[in-house]
Design an enzyme around this catalytic site. Structure first.
Site, mmCIF file in Angstrom:
data_model
loop_
_atom_site.group_PDB
_atom_site.id
_atom_site.type_symbol
_atom_site.label_atom_id
_atom_site.label_comp_id
_atom_site.label_asym_id
_atom_site.label_seq_id
_atom_site.Cartn_x
_atom_site.Cartn_y
_atom_site.Cartn_z
ATOM 1 N N HIS A 1 -12.030 -1.696 3.719
ATOM 2 C CA HIS A 1 -11.384 -1.382 4.988
ATOM 3 C C HIS A 1 -10.979 0.080 5.066
ATOM 4 O O HIS A 1 -10.587 0.565 6.113
ATOM 5 C CB HIS A 1 -10.152 -2.260 5.162
ATOM 6 C CG HIS A 1 -9.076 -2.005 4.148
ATOM 7 N ND1 HIS A 1 -9.309 -2.010 2.784
ATOM 8 C CD2 HIS A 1 -7.752 -1.723 4.278
ATOM 9 C CE1 HIS A 1 -8.188 -1.756 2.137
ATOM 10 N NE2 HIS A 1 -7.227 -1.563 3.023
ATOM 11 N N GLU B 1 -8.770 5.302 -4.925
ATOM 12 C CA GLU B 1 -9.129 4.533 -6.108
ATOM 13 C C GLU B 1 -10.643 4.499 -6.295
ATOM 14 O O GLU B 1 -11.144 4.570 -7.421
ATOM 15 C CB GLU B 1 -8.556 3.123 -5.993
ATOM 16 C CG GLU B 1 -7.046 3.076 -6.164
ATOM 17 C CD GLU B 1 -6.408 1.774 -5.741
ATOM 18 O OE1 GLU B 1 -5.175 1.680 -5.769
ATOM 19 O OE2 GLU B 1 -7.141 0.843 -5.378
ATOM 20 N N ASP C 1 9.806 6.372 2.562
ATOM 21 C CA ASP C 1 8.690 6.022 3.430
ATOM 22 C C ASP C 1 8.975 6.582 4.821
ATOM 23 O O ASP C 1 10.100 6.493 5.319
ATOM 24 C CB ASP C 1 8.527 4.502 3.504
ATOM 25 C CG ASP C 1 7.235 4.090 4.187
ATOM 26 O OD1 ASP C 1 7.192 4.167 5.437
ATOM 27 O OD2 ASP C 1 6.274 3.722 3.501
ATOM 28 N N GLY D 1 0.802 -1.216 0.000
ATOM 29 C CA GLY D 1 0.000 0.000 0.000
ATOM 30 C C GLY D 1 0.833 1.262 0.000
ATOM 31 O O GLY D 1 0.399 2.310 -0.492
ATOM 32 N N HIS D 2 2.050 1.182 0.543
ATOM 33 C CA HIS D 2 2.949 2.335 0.548
ATOM 34 C C HIS D 2 3.732 2.425 -0.760
ATOM 35 O O HIS D 2 4.087 3.512 -1.214
ATOM 36 C CB HIS D 2 3.938 2.234 1.713
ATOM 37 C CG HIS D 2 3.305 2.431 3.054
ATOM 38 N ND1 HIS D 2 3.960 3.060 4.095
ATOM 39 C CD2 HIS D 2 2.093 2.097 3.545
ATOM 40 C CE1 HIS D 2 3.169 3.098 5.164
ATOM 41 N NE2 HIS D 2 2.040 2.503 4.840
#
Length: 468
Positions: free
Chosen positions: A348, A356, A108, A4-5
């Site tokens: 979630h 998206e 990150d 996801g990152h």
């Protein structure tokens, strides 16, 4: 090192190389195939591969959070990533000696050690969180306010911040309890403090969002940064990528069982897509309730099932085979949400999934299960008006843990799906999601807010390097 990152940063890499920059992605061996599959068509993007360190308690082969067999291993995983600091500095030194230092490093935020490495060579370090502006600002405000002040509060108590006027009611139960502690709480707190210090000392934030959605909270987020640094809204990055490559997400040239199935649906906006990301742990008991809830709702659905062990209730597959598709392999979520047959997303509410969905004009049925997802769910449902809240963060968290028998009942799931897909609240949420989808696409078009910000960021970095 979490999918996801990584995904939005790969989109950003493509956008940067299209503007004439060379991009080096630094990663580890087991992350290479997935990255290469997404950037192989871009010769200006190169990879440097660093061996992943070995640490006690972390099984071999765990080089991404998606590889971890248990959430309890996240702290050993973080310890391992800190050991990448020295080989990372070897790469920077090679670049220095060849006169090819980068204009910046985008890291990150959890890799806090990259700040010291960048300082050694005078390189600006930008942090990427994978969150929206408002969720980032909330977590910064919480850190400043002190989490200990929330200790005596119940999960239904309101949390307020002096620095931030929230467009929704934030409850203590929305706080991300699912962040695991380390060997002991002090170790975890020390790690978070180090991350926070590096974060606010960075040259700025790269934010996967757009000003039309979150511009009202940018000043607050930037107030936490030192040295008058900026938060750069350059998203939605999935649209930045697709806008240039295809003029949008190209469904006509895609062939897959789920796209073919969507093509055959007789009614637009009728299908509800169900997925909880790559890292949510959902018990078999809860899976059964989801299955029965989807059957009771009577709505066409695509359900991505991550668990290979779970088997549906007896006779269920036969009963829903005409209107349901269960996918156990990887799916291109962006293509599903961009398809005109898709009309809702039971999610979630990870930030990538939120963007998206909104980029496709699809409203969300919010079921947060961890991290900052409780914030995102409240934000989408109550702040943006583009979704409906199915459960609160705390309840969703408990149900996401293996071995817990209590479950969100099939009746709740059925009612939520029916309301999103056919009720008054669902209709209003769809209209709002479609409005935001138009704004998102305009932001990444030539001259749009995100397009301009990316140009401004690049220009400022090049000027800074020339004047160094």
């Amino acid at each position: 090192m979490a999918y996801g990152h990584t995904l939005p940063l790969l989109d950003l890499s493509k956008a940067l190389c299209r503007r004439g920059l060379k991009v080096t992605i630094i990663t580890t061996p087991l992350n290479v195939p997935d990255i290469t599959s997404k950037v192989s068509k871009h010769p200006q993007i190169s990879l440097r591969v660093l061996p992943f360190p070995r640490v006690p308690d972390l099984p071999e082969g765990c080089e991404n959070t998606a590889h971890l067999p248990s959430p309890d291993l996240i702290f050993p995983f973080f310890r391992a990533t800190k050991m990448l600091k020295q080989p990372f500095e070897v790469v920077l030194r090679e670049m220095f000696e060849t006169g090819c230092l980068p204009v910046c490093v985008i890291s990150d935020f959890l890799l806090e050690w990259t700040l010291d490495s960048c300082h050694l060579f005078g390189i600006p370090r930008f942090a990427s969180h994978g969150m929206g502006v408002l969720p980032m600002a909330v977590l910064k405000a919480m850190h400043m306010q002190g989490l200990s002040s929330m200790g005596a509060m119940s999960n239904s108590d309101h949390v307020k911040f002096s620095q931030l006027n929230l467009p929704f009611t934030f409850l203590k139960g929305d706080f991300p309890y699912t962040i695991p502690k380390g060997d002991d709480e002090d170790s975890w707190n020390r790690f978070i403090t180090e991350v926070e210090k590096a974060d606010v000392s960075s040259a700025g934030f790269i934010v996967n969002s757009f000003e039309e959605l979150e511009g009202a909270y940018l000043a607050t987020l930037e107030s936490f940064l030192e040295n008058k640094a900026n938060a750069w809204c350059v998203g939605p990055l999935l649209l930045v990528n697709n806008q240039v490559e295809t003029g949008g997400i190209d469904l006509k040239n895609q062939s897959s069982p789920y796209i073919d199935w969507l093509d055959k649906q007789p009614v637009q906006n009728a299908v509800i897509y169900v997925s909880f990301g790559t890292q949510s742990h959902v018990s078999d008991t809860q899976m059964d309730e989801i299955a029965m809830g989807l059957e009771m709702a009577g709505q066409p659905f695509i359900w991505v099932v991550r668990s290979m062990k779970w088997s549906p209730p007896e006779g269920w597959e036969e009963r829903v085979k005409e209107r349901g598709l269960v996918a156990r392999d990887w799916v291109d979520q962006r293509s599903i949400l961009a398809h005109p047959s898709t009309g809702g997303f039971l999610s979630h509410c990870g930030w990538n999934s939120v963007l998206e969905s909104l980029s496709g004009g699809v409203p969300l049925l919010a079921w947060p299960m961890g991290a900052e997802q409780g914030l995102n769910a409240r934000y989408v449902a109550e702040g943006m008006g583009a979704g409906i809240l199915l459960v609160q963060q705390e309840r969703g968290r408990v149900l996401g843990m293996e071995g817990i028998e209590e479950a969100v009942g099939r009746d709740v799931i059925c009612d939520g799906v029916k309301e999103l897909m056919g009720g008054g609240r669902g209709r209003r949420a769809r209209e709002r999601a479609q409005e935001l989808g138009v704004m998102a696409r305009q932001a990444v078009e030539k001259g749009g807010s995100s397009d301009r910000k990316l140009d401004e960021l690049i220009a400022s970095l090049i000027n800074k390097k020339k004047n160094a």
